[in-house]
Design an enzyme around this catalytic site. Structure first.
Site, mmCIF file in Angstrom:
data_model
loop_
_atom_site.group_PDB
_atom_site.id
_atom_site.type_symbol
_atom_site.label_atom_id
_atom_site.label_comp_id
_atom_site.label_asym_id
_atom_site.label_seq_id
_atom_site.Cartn_x
_atom_site.Cartn_y
_atom_site.Cartn_z
ATOM 1 N N LYS A 143 3.623 43.832 55.084
ATOM 2 C CA LYS A 143 2.461 42.941 55.149
ATOM 3 C C LYS A 143 1.323 43.567 54.345
ATOM 4 C CE LYS A 143 0.621 39.514 58.357
ATOM 5 N NZ LYS A 143 1.270 38.318 57.780
ATOM 6 N N LEU A 200 8.615 38.191 55.109
ATOM 7 C CA LEU A 200 7.867 38.930 56.130
ATOM 8 C C LEU A 200 8.433 38.459 57.467
ATOM 9 C CD1 LEU A 200 5.239 39.101 58.174
ATOM 10 C CD2 LEU A 200 5.593 40.940 56.542
ATOM 11 N N GLU A 250 10.449 31.793 52.448
ATOM 12 C CA GLU A 250 9.461 31.573 53.517
ATOM 13 C C GLU A 250 8.306 30.764 52.955
ATOM 14 O OE1 GLU A 250 7.371 35.102 54.853
ATOM 15 O OE2 GLU A 250 7.592 36.070 52.902
ATOM 16 N N TYR A 297 -2.078 44.941 56.465
ATOM 17 C CA TYR A 297 -2.939 44.239 57.413
ATOM 18 C C TYR A 297 -2.138 43.536 58.495
ATOM 19 C CZ TYR A 297 -1.779 39.595 55.562
ATOM 20 O OH TYR A 297 -1.120 38.451 55.215
HETATM 21 C C1 LIG Z 1 1.927 37.097 58.248
HETATM 22 C C2 LIG Z 1 2.923 36.320 57.472
HETATM 23 C C3 LIG Z 1 3.859 35.470 58.095
HETATM 24 C C4 LIG Z 1 3.822 35.120 59.557
HETATM 25 O O1 LIG Z 1 3.904 36.213 60.406
HETATM 26 P P1 LIG Z 1 3.335 36.136 61.883
HETATM 27 O O2 LIG Z 1 3.537 37.496 62.416
HETATM 28 O O3 LIG Z 1 4.139 35.127 62.619
HETATM 29 O O4 LIG Z 1 1.905 35.727 61.783
HETATM 30 C C5 LIG Z 1 4.849 34.902 57.306
HETATM 31 N N1 LIG Z 1 4.891 35.094 55.983
HETATM 32 C C6 LIG Z 1 3.984 35.862 55.348
HETATM 33 C C7 LIG Z 1 4.086 36.036 53.864
HETATM 34 C C8 LIG Z 1 2.983 36.495 56.070
HETATM 35 O O5 LIG Z 1 2.076 37.252 55.427
#
Ligand SMILES: *Cc1c(COP(=O)(O)O)cnc(C)c1O
Length: 288
Positions: free
Chosen positions: A145, A201, A177, A32
């Site tokens: 993702k 990610l 993260e 996604y």
């Molecule tokens: C989507 C997401 C992010 C942030 O990514 P963006 O592209 O900046 O929205 C960070 N960590 C995880 C686990 C995510 O799913």
């Protein structure tokens, strides 16, 4: 405000339904994206769409359209729903087939997208938020993702139940993260964030921040840091598409700096906003 995109068809939200044998529904077998819309325009849309294709490729899922075709349809969706400030949520699953773990031979991906009004979280960005720390118990392909978010959800729920905005995850004391964001610390005028490996990610917001740092004279080190370094940081913030640059003023019971958003964080927020306006035009409506 009620049109959704199903593959390449625009349909009424009320007319949409989920097949109980969709592999996304049964296995979380899909990927996604969340894309920000400001002033009716996608911010870093190309980067998000490219990452969707990359995530799909990593799970051997072929998308039935090109990046350009998708971009065009997403813009049509935003227009149909007259969205000014919000998000597009888009996902693609491996489609419908009788439940079995191995991939179906005749599988057809199912793509869906919808829009939602979401304001910029201005009060929280100005005042800062609190975070907890939690064990990173997720799998080893966090670079995808994936729709499978149980590890992330359990951590976020823990944060939420303690009145915190985010859970900062660590593996054996090394910060990776957030449950739905990337984590940054600033120490002695240098920004640190975990390198873009399989353990995080690689956020589009993260990439945008790293791109903007040289312009404001902030040194960047894509190096991991420990929980101790997190607690001793001058500034901490998390970043994501919906949260933008969100200062963290308390981690667990420990105050960060002087318990207020730090100067570098505020400078980055300003520069980030300028970058949004460069791409999407002036942010006229601050509230949705
Ligand atoms: C989507 C997401 C992010 C942030 O990514 P963006 O592209 O900046 O929205 C960070 N960590 C995880 C686990 C995510 O799913």
């Amino acid at each position: 405000m009620n049109t959704i995109l199903l593959n390449d068809q625009f349909i009424d939200r009320e007319q949409s339904s989920v097949n109980i044998e969709d592999r996304g529904y049964q296995f979380g077998d899909g990927v996604y994206e969340v894309i920000r819309i400001y002033s009716g325009k996608m911010f870093t849309g190309k980067e998000h769409i490219t990452r969707l294709f990359e995530s799909a490729e990593k799970i051997q899922l072929t998308l039935p359209f090109t990046e350009d075709e998708l971009t065009e349809n997403l813009y049509k969706l935003v227009e149909k729903n007259k969205l000014d400030t919000g998000i597009i949520y888009l996902q693609v699953t491996r489609g419908v087939s009788p439940r079995q773990h191995q991939f179906p031979l005749d599988g057809k991906a199912v793509f869906t997208a919808y829009t939602k009004e979401v304001a910029r979280p201005e009060a929280q960005m100005n005042e800062g938020v609190t975070a907890i720390v939690a064990d990173d118990v997720r799998w080893l392909r966090c670079d995808i993702k994936s729709l499978n978010l149980l590890g992330n959800l359990l951590a976020k729920q823990e944060a939420f139940s303690q009145g915190s905005f985010e859970a900062i995850l660590h593996r054996d004391g090394t910060v990776t993260e957030g449950s739905s964001s990337n984590v940054f610390i600033i120490k002695n005028n240098t920004l640190y964030t975990h390198p873009a490996t399989n353990l995080i990610l690689n956020g589009i917001t993260r990439r945008e921040i790293l791109r903007l740092c040289p312009g404001i004279g902030l040194e960047v080190k894509e190096e991991s840091f420990t929980l101790d370094e997190l607690y001793e940081a001058d500034e901490v913030f998390v970043a994501s598409t919906t949260a933008e640059i969100m200062p963290v003023i308390k981690v667990g019971a420990k105050a960060v700096g002087s318990s207020k958003p730090g100067e570098w964080s505020k400078k980055l927020q300003e520069t980030f906003k300028a970058s949004i306006q460069e791409q999407c035009g002036e942010l006229v409506r601050s509230e949705v």
